[in-house]
Design an enzyme around this catalytic site. Structure first.
Site, mmCIF file in Angstrom:
data_model
loop_
_atom_site.group_PDB
_atom_site.id
_atom_site.type_symbol
_atom_site.label_atom_id
_atom_site.label_comp_id
_atom_site.label_asym_id
_atom_site.label_seq_id
_atom_site.Cartn_x
_atom_site.Cartn_y
_atom_site.Cartn_z
ATOM 1 N N LEU A 1 0.855 -1.325 0.102
ATOM 2 C CA LEU A 1 -0.067 0.098 -0.002
ATOM 3 C C LEU A 1 1.041 1.362 0.100
ATOM 4 C CD1 LEU A 1 -2.711 1.649 0.354
ATOM 5 C CD2 LEU A 1 -2.533 1.266 2.946
ATOM 6 N N TYR B 1 5.763 22.349 8.639
ATOM 7 C CA TYR B 1 6.287 21.187 7.906
ATOM 8 C C TYR B 1 7.530 20.489 8.653
ATOM 9 C CZ TYR B 1 8.201 18.369 3.998
ATOM 10 O OH TYR B 1 8.669 17.420 3.129
ATOM 11 N N ALA B 2 8.472 21.239 9.123
ATOM 12 C CA ALA B 2 9.489 20.684 10.113
ATOM 13 C C ALA B 2 8.923 20.026 11.348
ATOM 14 C CB ALA B 2 10.363 21.800 10.465
ATOM 15 N N SER C 1 5.953 18.633 11.600
ATOM 16 C CA SER C 1 5.257 17.473 11.256
ATOM 17 C C SER C 1 6.029 16.182 10.946
ATOM 18 C CB SER C 1 4.392 17.782 10.139
ATOM 19 O OG SER C 1 5.088 17.820 8.887
HETATM 20 C C1 LIG Z 1 19.744 27.896 1.955
HETATM 21 C C2 LIG Z 1 20.201 27.183 3.313
HETATM 22 C C3 LIG Z 1 19.487 25.968 3.208
HETATM 23 C C4 LIG Z 1 19.842 24.898 4.590
HETATM 24 C C5 LIG Z 1 18.926 24.084 5.182
HETATM 25 C C6 LIG Z 1 19.015 22.672 4.874
HETATM 26 C C7 LIG Z 1 17.550 21.929 4.686
HETATM 27 C C8 LIG Z 1 16.755 22.340 3.417
HETATM 28 C C9 LIG Z 1 16.462 21.232 2.665
HETATM 29 C C10 LIG Z 1 15.101 20.818 2.757
HETATM 30 C C11 LIG Z 1 15.008 19.535 1.915
HETATM 31 C C12 LIG Z 1 13.738 18.615 1.919
HETATM 32 C C13 LIG Z 1 12.597 19.399 1.520
HETATM 33 C C14 LIG Z 1 11.309 18.540 1.617
HETATM 34 O O1 LIG Z 1 11.191 17.954 2.706
HETATM 35 C C15 LIG Z 1 10.316 19.069 0.804
HETATM 36 C C16 LIG Z 1 9.692 20.581 0.896
HETATM 37 O O2 LIG Z 1 9.516 20.874 1.905
HETATM 38 S S1 LIG Z 1 9.984 21.463 -0.758
HETATM 39 C C17 LIG Z 1 9.589 23.107 0.116
HETATM 40 C C18 LIG Z 1 10.833 23.477 0.825
HETATM 41 N N1 LIG Z 1 10.397 24.950 1.302
HETATM 42 C C19 LIG Z 1 11.350 26.005 1.428
HETATM 43 O O3 LIG Z 1 12.572 25.766 1.423
HETATM 44 C C20 LIG Z 1 10.737 27.283 1.814
HETATM 45 C C21 LIG Z 1 11.103 28.325 0.710
HETATM 46 N N2 LIG Z 1 10.741 29.558 0.939
HETATM 47 C C22 LIG Z 1 9.418 30.031 0.455
HETATM 48 O O4 LIG Z 1 8.545 29.413 0.001
HETATM 49 C C23 LIG Z 1 9.113 31.433 0.741
HETATM 50 O O5 LIG Z 1 10.556 32.066 0.842
HETATM 51 C C24 LIG Z 1 8.255 31.943 1.775
HETATM 52 C C25 LIG Z 1 6.816 31.482 1.633
HETATM 53 C C26 LIG Z 1 8.661 31.160 3.102
HETATM 54 C C27 LIG Z 1 8.173 33.278 2.190
HETATM 55 O O6 LIG Z 1 7.949 34.013 0.911
HETATM 56 P P1 LIG Z 1 7.984 35.668 0.544
HETATM 57 O O7 LIG Z 1 7.499 36.326 1.722
HETATM 58 O O8 LIG Z 1 7.934 35.806 -0.558
HETATM 59 O O9 LIG Z 1 9.793 35.886 1.106
HETATM 60 P P2 LIG Z 1 10.838 35.466 0.046
HETATM 61 O O10 LIG Z 1 10.638 34.169 -0.716
HETATM 62 O O11 LIG Z 1 11.285 36.793 -0.883
HETATM 63 O O12 LIG Z 1 12.015 35.281 0.870
HETATM 64 C C28 LIG Z 1 12.549 36.264 1.885
HETATM 65 C C29 LIG Z 1 14.221 35.864 2.079
HETATM 66 O O13 LIG Z 1 14.048 34.549 2.712
HETATM 67 C C30 LIG Z 1 14.799 33.646 2.120
HETATM 68 N N3 LIG Z 1 14.720 32.622 2.280
HETATM 69 C C31 LIG Z 1 12.957 31.954 2.047
HETATM 70 N N4 LIG Z 1 12.987 30.687 2.130
HETATM 71 C C32 LIG Z 1 14.260 30.275 2.561
HETATM 72 C C33 LIG Z 1 14.942 28.984 2.788
HETATM 73 N N5 LIG Z 1 14.059 27.801 2.685
HETATM 74 N N6 LIG Z 1 16.210 28.841 3.077
HETATM 75 C C34 LIG Z 1 17.063 29.692 2.917
HETATM 76 N N7 LIG Z 1 16.698 31.261 2.773
HETATM 77 C C35 LIG Z 1 15.317 31.408 2.464
HETATM 78 C C36 LIG Z 1 14.772 34.075 0.544
HETATM 79 O O14 LIG Z 1 15.839 33.531 -0.390
HETATM 80 C C37 LIG Z 1 14.673 35.727 0.867
HETATM 81 O O15 LIG Z 1 16.125 36.079 0.978
HETATM 82 P P3 LIG Z 1 16.541 37.381 0.131
HETATM 83 O O16 LIG Z 1 18.099 37.435 0.378
HETATM 84 O O17 LIG Z 1 15.874 38.487 1.190
HETATM 85 O O18 LIG Z 1 16.229 37.301 -0.940
HETATM 86 N N1 LIG Z 2 10.164 16.520 -2.714
HETATM 87 C C1 LIG Z 2 11.040 16.392 -1.716
HETATM 88 O O1 LIG Z 2 12.058 17.268 -1.880
HETATM 89 C C2 LIG Z 2 10.825 15.860 -0.569
HETATM 90 C C3 LIG Z 2 9.521 15.356 -0.038
HETATM 91 N N2 LIG Z 2 9.530 14.673 1.169
HETATM 92 C C4 LIG Z 2 8.258 14.000 1.452
HETATM 93 O O2 LIG Z 2 7.778 12.985 0.464
HETATM 94 C C5 LIG Z 2 6.411 12.651 0.383
HETATM 95 C C6 LIG Z 2 6.388 12.834 -1.165
HETATM 96 O O3 LIG Z 2 6.400 14.111 -1.519
HETATM 97 P P1 LIG Z 2 6.694 14.451 -2.931
HETATM 98 O O4 LIG Z 2 6.628 13.382 -3.855
HETATM 99 O O5 LIG Z 2 7.665 15.603 -3.426
HETATM 100 O O6 LIG Z 2 5.181 15.311 -3.307
HETATM 101 P P2 LIG Z 2 4.190 15.654 -4.355
HETATM 102 O O7 LIG Z 2 3.302 16.801 -4.155
HETATM 103 O O8 LIG Z 2 4.631 15.220 -5.615
HETATM 104 O O9 LIG Z 2 3.105 14.073 -4.089
HETATM 105 C C7 LIG Z 2 2.363 14.194 -2.669
HETATM 106 C C8 LIG Z 2 1.182 13.432 -3.203
HETATM 107 O O10 LIG Z 2 0.346 13.339 -1.940
HETATM 108 C C9 LIG Z 2 -0.846 13.400 -2.236
HETATM 109 N N3 LIG Z 2 -1.636 14.018 -0.955
HETATM 110 C C10 LIG Z 2 -1.688 15.015 -0.465
HETATM 111 N N4 LIG Z 2 -2.395 15.018 0.487
HETATM 112 C C11 LIG Z 2 -2.981 13.936 0.803
HETATM 113 C C12 LIG Z 2 -4.011 13.463 1.448
HETATM 114 N N5 LIG Z 2 -4.358 14.205 2.448
HETATM 115 N N6 LIG Z 2 -4.600 12.325 1.421
HETATM 116 C C13 LIG Z 2 -3.821 11.636 0.235
HETATM 117 N N7 LIG Z 2 -2.819 11.701 -0.482
HETATM 118 C C14 LIG Z 2 -2.461 13.190 -0.321
HETATM 119 C C15 LIG Z 2 -0.972 14.519 -3.385
HETATM 120 O O11 LIG Z 2 -2.263 14.311 -4.088
HETATM 121 C C16 LIG Z 2 0.367 13.964 -4.131
HETATM 122 O O12 LIG Z 2 -0.098 13.072 -5.074
HETATM 123 C C17 LIG Z 2 5.749 13.716 1.228
HETATM 124 O O13 LIG Z 2 5.404 13.308 2.476
HETATM 125 C C18 LIG Z 2 6.816 14.856 1.327
HETATM 126 O O14 LIG Z 2 6.716 15.666 2.367
HETATM 127 C C19 LIG Z 2 10.513 14.662 2.123
HETATM 128 C C20 LIG Z 2 11.696 15.116 1.948
HETATM 129 C C21 LIG Z 2 11.931 15.737 0.431
#
Ligand SMILES: CCCCCCCCCCCCCC(=O)CC(=O)SCCNC(=O)CCNC(=O)[C@H](O)C(C)(C)COP(=O)(O)OP(=O)(O)OC[C@H]1O[C@@H](n2cnc3c(N)ncnc32)[C@H](O)[C@@H]1OP(=O)(O)O
Ligand SMILES: NC(=O)C1=CN([C@@H]2O[C@H](COP(=O)(O)OP(=O)(O)OC[C@H]3O[C@@H](n4cnc5c(N)ncnc54)[C@H](O)[C@@H]3O)[C@@H](O)[C@H]2O)C=CC1
Length: 269
Positions: free
Chosen positions: A48, A202-203, A205
């Site tokens: 699953l 997210y962190a 969770s």
């Molecule tokens: C770069 C250092 C990273 C070290 C940490 C290592 C761990 C990270 C690896 C994660 C791998 C796993 C990922 C995963 O599990 C799957 C996911 O979660 S994918 C999604 C990941 N999300 C993010 O990283 C957040 C990204 N940021 C945003 O979406 C937006 O910035 C936010 C919605 C938070 C705010 O938007 P807004 O108000 O528009 O501000 P800006 O986007 O302009 O950002 C302002 C400023 O802050 C900096 N910044 C934003 N997020 C990060 C970040 N994650 N790491 C570092 N810096 C970040 C951005 O660059 C801007 O900097 P300026 O210098 O002012 O331009």
């Molecule tokens: N892409 C990345 O960099 C990383 C992802 N992860 C984790 O890996 C897993 C998969 O992520 P991705 O494949 O990247 O994302 P994705 O967005 O491509 O796939 C996520 C899937 O989960 C489904 N989903 C969302 N909410 C749901 C719900 N309430 N019930 C059932 N299904 C639901 C979505 O419809 C989608 O098909 C997630 O848990 C994510 O947090 C962890 C580390 C890094």
């Protein structure tokens, strides 16, 4: 008997259909069995996978099928789950999945009733509980702590943490009551260990998934059920497409390989 064209088979299980397949007139789509892995290590396994409709969950489903497992592909998005099953071979995939045809299911893992029904449907379809469970379903609602809404917090915790609690519990209950051994793999994230800007919800969770899984492992080992969590780094999927490019550039600059991982290689190579 499910009505013809309903997209359901005689058991009421969702049939896999190619994207845009026109059921009423076209009937069953042709099977597209995958190349069989030489050793079929998982030939007797029913797996699953939640979140199977995209990214890592789809890649995990493909790999499990290549190893011989029958895949129950679950997603909130039914069409996406069906597309994954079609990729695996859909109807007629028994030839490469000795344990039965891969099948799609729809459920919101954050809802207890939906998860209970999911496990009931999977066992009704295959007459046994899944021996492999991979929880990939997840989402992000990124925002800085100072601006994050309660709803953004609640929804991410509900899906990423409570969803894994519900699926792990339901799967473990099914395995224990049937006296079957199993392996439960919960997808956390490196963010659960080191944190990440914009991801307090997210962190938290993902950190919770680690603790939940470690505890489940301590409780379920006596029943022959293994529980492990996987903590991927950045993997190129629709989830990471939402990250601003300037952030991706920063992160990639810190990755020794100089690029994000890919779902196929990110977990298994
Ligand atoms: C770069 C250092 C990273 C070290 C940490 C290592 C761990 C990270 C690896 C994660 C791998 C796993 C990922 C995963 O599990 C799957 C996911 O979660 S994918 C999604 C990941 N999300 C993010 O990283 C957040 C990204 N940021 C945003 O979406 C937006 O910035 C936010 C919605 C938070 C705010 O938007 P807004 O108000 O528009 O501000 P800006 O986007 O302009 O950002 C302002 C400023 O802050 C900096 N910044 C934003 N997020 C990060 C970040 N994650 N790491 C570092 N810096 C970040 C951005 O660059 C801007 O900097 P300026 O210098 O002012 O331009
Ligand atoms: N892409 C990345 O960099 C990383 C992802 N992860 C984790 O890996 C897993 C998969 O992520 P991705 O494949 O990247 O994302 P994705 O967005 O491509 O796939 C996520 C899937 O989960 C489904 N989903 C969302 N909410 C749901 C719900 N309430 N019930 C059932 N299904 C639901 C979505 O419809 C989608 O098909 C997630 O848990 C994510 O947090 C962890 C580390 C890094």
């Amino acid at each position: 008997m499910a009505p013809r064209g309903s997209g359901l088979d005689w058991r009421g299980c969702a049939l896999a259909t190619p994207p845009g397949w026109d059921w009423p007139s076209a009937g069953c789509p042709p099977a597209r069995p995958l190349d069989m892995a030489s050793q079929l290590r998982l030939r007797s396994a029913l797996a699953l996978v939640t979140g199977a409709g995209s990214g890592i969950g789809r890649a995990v489903s493909v790999r499990l099928a290549k190893e011989g497992a029958t895949v129950a592909a679950c997603d909130l998005d039914r069409a996406a789950a069906c597309e994954t099953v079609w990729l695996l071979g859909g109807q007629g995939s028994e030839k490469v999945a000795p344990g039965g045809a891969h099948t799609a299911f729809q459920a919101d893992v954050s809802e207890a009733g939906a998860v209970r029904r999911l496990l009931e449907q999977v066992q009704a379809c295959f007459s046994r509980p899944p021996s492999v469970v991979v929880s990939c379903a997840g989402l992000t609602r990124d925002e800085f702590l100072l601006r994050m809404s309660e709803d953004d917090w609640d929804r991410v915790i509900a899906v990423n943490l409570k969803g894994i609690f519900l699926v792990t519990q339901a799967a473990a209950q099914a395995l224990v009551s049937s006296g079957c051994r199993g392996s439960i793999i919960n997808i956390s994230s490196i963010v659960g260990k080191v944190g990440n800007v914009g991801q307090t919800n997210y962190a938290a969770s993902k950190a919770g998934v680690i603790g939940l899984t470690q505890t489940a492992a301590r409780e379920l080992g006596r029943h022959g059920i293994r529980c492990n969590s996987v903590l991927p780094g950045f993997i190129t999927t629709p989830m990471t497409q939402k990250v601003p490019q300037k952030v991706l550039d920063k992160v990639i600059g810190m990755i020794p390989m100089g690029h994000l991982g890919d779902p196929e290689g990110g977990l298994f190579m």
